[in-house]
Design a protein around this motif. Structure first.
Motif, PDB file in Angstrom:
ATOM      1  N   LEU A 154      -7.300   2.294  -8.423  1.00 61.56           N
ATOM      2  CA  LEU A 154      -6.400   1.826  -7.365  1.00 61.56           C
ATOM      3  C   LEU A 154      -5.513   2.935  -6.821  1.00 61.56           C
ATOM      4  CD1 LEU A 154      -5.118  -1.429  -9.147  1.00 61.56           C
ATOM      5  CD2 LEU A 154      -7.130  -1.191  -7.685  1.00 61.56           C
ATOM      6  N   SER A 155      -5.656   4.153  -7.362  1.00 64.23           N
ATOM      7  CA  SER A 155      -4.642   5.186  -7.113  1.00 64.23           C
ATOM      8  C   SER A 155      -4.848   5.996  -5.846  1.00 64.23           C
ATOM      9  CB  SER A 155      -4.589   6.146  -8.311  1.00 64.23           C
ATOM     10  OG  SER A 155      -5.810   6.849  -8.448  1.00 64.23           O
ATOM     11  N   ASN A 156      -5.927   5.765  -5.126  1.00 67.53           N
ATOM     12  CA  ASN A 156      -6.187   6.603  -3.953  1.00 67.53           C
ATOM     13  C   ASN A 156      -6.769   5.793  -2.806  1.00 67.53           C
ATOM     14  OD1 ASN A 156      -5.589   9.208  -3.250  1.00 67.53           O
ATOM     15  ND2 ASN A 156      -7.546  10.068  -3.859  1.00 67.53           N
ATOM     16  N   ILE A 157      -6.290   4.531  -2.665  1.00 67.82           N
ATOM     17  CA  ILE A 157      -6.831   3.635  -1.648  1.00 67.82           C
ATOM     18  C   ILE A 157      -5.691   2.972  -0.889  1.00 67.82           C
ATOM     19  CG2 ILE A 157      -8.980   3.180  -2.885  1.00 67.82           C
ATOM     20  CD1 ILE A 157      -7.791   0.589  -3.900  1.00 67.82           C
ATOM     21  N   ASN A 158      -6.021   2.386   0.260  1.00 64.11           N
ATOM     22  CA  ASN A 158      -5.017   1.746   1.111  1.00 64.11           C
ATOM     23  C   ASN A 158      -4.833   0.253   0.834  1.00 64.11           C
ATOM     24  OD1 ASN A 158      -4.103   3.942   2.529  1.00 64.11           O
ATOM     25  ND2 ASN A 158      -5.506   3.681   4.249  1.00 64.11           N
ATOM     26  N   ASP A 159      -5.635  -0.331  -0.047  1.00 65.63           N
ATOM     27  CA  ASP A 159      -5.530  -1.775  -0.311  1.00 65.63           C
ATOM     28  C   ASP A 159      -5.528  -2.047  -1.816  1.00 65.63           C
ATOM     29  OD1 ASP A 159      -8.137  -0.876  -0.524  1.00 65.63           O
ATOM     30  OD2 ASP A 159      -9.029  -2.755   0.170  1.00 65.63           O
ATOM     31  N   PRO A 160      -4.545  -1.532  -2.570  1.00 65.29           N
ATOM     32  CA  PRO A 160      -4.567  -1.693  -4.028  1.00 65.29           C
ATOM     33  C   PRO A 160      -4.419  -3.134  -4.501  1.00 65.29           C
ATOM     34  CG  PRO A 160      -2.468  -0.773  -3.322  1.00 65.29           C
ATOM     35  CD  PRO A 160      -3.368  -0.763  -2.124  1.00 65.29           C
ATOM     36  N   LEU A 161      -3.668  -3.955  -3.781  1.00 66.12           N
ATOM     37  CA  LEU A 161      -3.438  -5.321  -4.267  1.00 66.12           C
ATOM     38  C   LEU A 161      -4.702  -6.187  -4.196  1.00 66.12           C
ATOM     39  CD1 LEU A 161       0.183  -6.220  -3.119  1.00 66.12           C
ATOM     40  CD2 LEU A 161      -0.618  -4.828  -5.031  1.00 66.12           C
ATOM     41  N   PRO A 162      -5.434  -6.221  -3.077  1.00 67.23           N
ATOM     42  CA  PRO A 162      -6.690  -6.984  -3.090  1.00 67.23           C
ATOM     43  C   PRO A 162      -7.668  -6.477  -4.145  1.00 67.23           C
ATOM     44  CG  PRO A 162      -6.072  -6.470  -0.838  1.00 67.23           C
ATOM     45  CD  PRO A 162      -5.139  -5.706  -1.724  1.00 67.23           C
ATOM     46  N   GLN A 163      -7.729  -5.165  -4.338  1.00 65.08           N
ATOM     47  CA  GLN A 163      -8.654  -4.623  -5.332  1.00 65.08           C
ATOM     48  C   GLN A 163      -8.214  -4.975  -6.751  1.00 65.08           C
ATOM     49  OE1 GLN A 163     -11.488  -3.519  -4.268  1.00 65.08           O
ATOM     50  NE2 GLN A 163     -10.771  -3.619  -2.146  1.00 65.08           N
ATOM     51  N   ALA A 164      -6.902  -5.011  -6.992  1.00 69.15           N
ATOM     52  CA  ALA A 164      -6.404  -5.421  -8.310  1.00 69.15           C
ATOM     53  C   ALA A 164      -6.692  -6.896  -8.560  1.00 69.15           C
ATOM     54  CB  ALA A 164      -4.900  -5.156  -8.407  1.00 69.15           C
ATOM     55  N   PHE A 200       0.855  -1.187   0.000  1.00 71.14           N
ATOM     56  CA  PHE A 200       0.000   0.000   0.000  1.00 71.14           C
ATOM     57  C   PHE A 200       0.894   1.241   0.000  1.00 71.14           C
ATOM     58  CE2 PHE A 200       1.382   0.562   4.231  1.00 71.14           C
ATOM     59  CZ  PHE A 200       1.014   1.835   4.653  1.00 71.14           C
ATOM     60  N   GLY A 201       0.273   2.403  -0.170  1.00 67.70           N
ATOM     61  CA  GLY A 201       0.990   3.670  -0.060  1.00 67.70           C
ATOM     62  C   GLY A 201       1.563   4.160  -1.371  1.00 67.70           C
ATOM     63  N   TRP A 202       2.223   3.267  -2.124  1.00 69.55           N
ATOM     64  CA  TRP A 202       2.862   3.668  -3.374  1.00 69.55           C
ATOM     65  C   TRP A 202       1.837   4.074  -4.426  1.00 69.55           C
ATOM     66  CZ3 TRP A 202       1.180   0.797  -7.442  1.00 69.55           C
ATOM     67  CH2 TRP A 202       0.674  -0.474  -7.169  1.00 69.55           C
ATOM     68  N   SER A 203       0.621   3.499  -4.392  1.00 67.87           N
ATOM     69  CA  SER A 203      -0.352   3.772  -5.457  1.00 67.87           C
ATOM     70  C   SER A 203      -0.850   5.215  -5.444  1.00 67.87           C
ATOM     71  CB  SER A 203      -1.541   2.802  -5.366  1.00 67.87           C
ATOM     72  OG  SER A 203      -2.252   2.970  -4.157  1.00 67.87           O
ATOM     73  N   ILE A 247       9.458   6.698  -2.741  1.00 70.99           N
ATOM     74  CA  ILE A 247      10.323   6.452  -1.585  1.00 70.99           C
ATOM     75  C   ILE A 247       9.676   5.435  -0.651  1.00 70.99           C
ATOM     76  CG2 ILE A 247      11.196   7.540   0.541  1.00 70.99           C
ATOM     77  CD1 ILE A 247      11.854  10.006  -1.145  1.00 70.99           C
ATOM     78  N   TRP A 248       8.335   5.436  -0.579  1.00 68.74           N
ATOM     79  CA  TRP A 248       7.627   4.494   0.288  1.00 68.74           C
ATOM     80  C   TRP A 248       7.920   3.050  -0.090  1.00 68.74           C
ATOM     81  CZ3 TRP A 248       5.789   5.114   4.882  1.00 68.74           C
ATOM     82  CH2 TRP A 248       4.847   4.239   5.411  1.00 68.74           C
ATOM     83  N   PHE A 249       8.294   2.791  -1.353  1.00 68.61           N
ATOM     84  CA  PHE A 249       8.689   1.443  -1.768  1.00 68.61           C
ATOM     85  C   PHE A 249       9.907   0.952  -0.990  1.00 68.61           C
ATOM     86  CE2 PHE A 249       6.667   1.586  -6.199  1.00 68.61           C
ATOM     87  CZ  PHE A 249       5.847   0.502  -5.958  1.00 68.61           C
ATOM     88  N   PHE A 250      10.779   1.875  -0.542  1.00 65.33           N
ATOM     89  CA  PHE A 250      12.060   1.503   0.050  1.00 65.33           C
ATOM     90  C   PHE A 250      12.278   2.091   1.439  1.00 65.33           C
ATOM     91  CE2 PHE A 250      12.441   1.991  -4.583  1.00 65.33           C
ATOM     92  CZ  PHE A 250      12.766   0.689  -4.950  1.00 65.33           C
ATOM     93  N   LEU A 251      11.351   2.919   1.884  1.00 66.21           N
ATOM     94  CA  LEU A 251      11.529   3.645   3.137  1.00 66.21           C
ATOM     95  C   LEU A 251      11.782   2.704   4.306  1.00 66.21           C
ATOM     96  CD1 LEU A 251      11.110   6.616   4.405  1.00 66.21           C
ATOM     97  CD2 LEU A 251       8.943   5.676   5.191  1.00 66.21           C
ATOM     98  N   ALA A 252      12.797   3.034   5.109  1.00 68.90           N
ATOM     99  CA  ALA A 252      13.125   2.384   6.386  1.00 68.90           C
ATOM    100  C   ALA A 252      14.071   1.210   6.253  1.00 68.90           C
ATOM    101  CB  ALA A 252      11.870   1.966   7.157  1.00 68.90           C
TER     102      ALA A 252
END
Length: 474
Positions: free
Chosen positions: A259-269, A32-35, A205-210
């Protein structure tokens, strides 16, 4: 002057544990987050952003590893900048890292709530987020070996689930879907597209953050000289592959804008490909939670070590450097970060600004802390190469000075563009840093009472107060 005893953490982690922590800290960024980056830049624009950020992170990690192996300290970036630039440098890097790691968990916990809400529509996502905090703070307090072993297990499951996701949706993938209206602004590439590419930086950055948070476990790692480089290099390669694979496959299954403005893009995809009642979908929701849990759990470990190290050095109240008498974990530091995170979950009117959802703004706040820390860390690398050429460096940054220079320059560009596109969130970030500075400015007595620390000082153990006094004279 008699030096007080430095509180220490137990060395019990293996290289495999450290790889699990490095990947686990980040892997929720694939879920999530990256979308939100698609909303800013479109699929093609965000692909460009992600490529640039992947280059920044790869060069950064190869450079950052030199610092981690040379100074294996629970404070991570705080310790490197302190040693390079003195107390002020330590403050800037330490508090920026603290903001990064304290604000990332509430965003992840909200995503955990959103995933659970898919299965249980009547469940309040915010209450689920608070429940996640309670459970995983308790697990972190239980012991570092237990926590790290759990982190490794859920990380492996989360990676497996991402691979399953790519495989299940691949029959429905169409490159035509992915590129349709793939640039932001006008149809086709335009100046608006370029603007979107820069605006999407926080979400790439959220893809790699932390990933850098594994440095904070170096003090608890057996033989960090050899295990840290292997864990970091394997970790960044794992994450680059998963980031691009997840993003491309999700974007090609249908209308990516949904999928661009939600917290669960993978289940929705996946729902687009297999239908709402498919067992694959329910498996993704349940096992996909492991990806969120891995990062959530790992970042709790990371923020607690940063609070612990700052408190041990006298930059925060000494109570947060207290180690549990039997579990040997910084329990008060774990609880303190949790209180702030839970408050952020319920701060919609305070953080939900600029027309973006609460989660997007929390992500951006966390990224501001990360970028400042990246800049300080790369600057510390250059400074220490000059000021301490004889420092034992078990791993040396390859292609020096090119790699750290690329990471530093790209981090500066990222910071400037983020300030431009997110002025209100940046204002909140500056406000938090200013509050930290005021605390630092009026609590010299805490540093006077802090123990000596050979990893922070040059050429032997001295107290934090002695180092601070020497830096003022210099």
């Amino acid at each position: 002057m008699t030096l007080s005893i430095k509180p220490t953490l137990k060395k019990s982690l293996s290289g495999l544990h450290l790889w699990g922590i490095a990947v686990g800290l980040v892997i929720s960024g694939e879920y999530f987050g990256w979308s939100y980056g698609w909303d800013q830049a479109g699929t093609l624009g965000f692909l460009v952003t992600t490529i640039l950020i992947a280059v920044m992170y790869t060069t950064f990690i190869f450079s950052f590893t030199e610092l981690t192996t040379a100074i294996p300290h629970a404070g991570g970036p705080f310790a490197y900048s302190y040693r390079a630039f003195g107390p002020l440098g330590g403050f800037l890097a330490g508090f920026a890292t603290l903001i990064e790691f304290v604000f990332a968990p509430p965003a992840i916990s909200l995503a955990i709530g959103a995933y659970l809400n898919v299965q249980f529509p009547g469940l309040d996502p915010k209450l689920a987020a608070v429940g996640a905090y309670v459970v995983f703070m308790a697990l972190n307090i239980a012991g570092v070996t237990i926590a790290a072993t759990f982190e490794l297990l859920v990380t492996v499951l989360a990676i497996a689930e991402l691979l399953v996701f790519m495989g299940v949706v691949s029959p429905g993938f169409s490159f035509t879907n992915f590129v349709a209206n793939g640039w932001s602004g006008e149809s086709g590439f335009s100046f608006g597209s370029l603007s979107g590419i820069f605006a999407a930086i926080p979400f790439a950055i959220w893809f790699f953050l932390a990933i850098e948070g594994a440095a904070m476990a170096a003090e608890e790692t057996k033989d960090p000289r050899t295990t840290v480089p292997k864990a970091y290099i394997a970790g960044i390669l794992t994450l680059v592959f998963l980031a691009f694979g997840t993003m491309i496959f999700a974007g090609g299954v249908g209308d990516w804008k949904a999928l661009s403005n939600i917290n669960d893009p993978l289940p929705q995809a996946m729902k687009v490909v297999v239908g709402e009642s498919s067992g694959w979908l329910h498996m993704l929701v349940w096992i996909g939670l492991f990806g969120l849990i891995a990062s959530f759990h790992g970042i709790i470990m990371g923020y607690s070590r940063q609070i612990f190290a700052l408190a041990r050095a006298g930059f925060l109240p000494a109570v947060f450097s207290t180690v549990h008498p039997s579990r040997k974990t910084p329990h008060w530091a774990i609880l303190a970060g949790g209180v702030i995170g839970i408050a952020a979950i319920f701060s919609d009117s305070f953080i939900s600004i600029g027309g973006l959802p609460l989660t997007a703004n929390i992500v951006t706040m966390s990224v501001f802390g990360a970028i400042v820390m990246y800049i300080m860390s790369m600057a510390a690398l250059f400074r220490l190469r000059q000021s301490e050429p004889a420092l034992d460096r078990p791993f040396r940054a390859p292609f020096y000075p090119v790699f750290p220079a690329i990471a530093l320059a790209m981090a500066v560009v990222a910071l400037i563009t983020m300030i431009y596109f997110n002025p209100m969130v940046f204002g909140l970030f500056v406000g938090l840093m200013a509050a930290g500075w005021l605390f630092y400015r009026f609590t010299a007595h805490l540093r006077a009472a802090a123990p000596g620390d050979g990893l922070l000082s040059v050429g032997g153990i001295e107290t934090i107060a002695q180092t601070e006094a020497r830096s003022l004279v210099d």
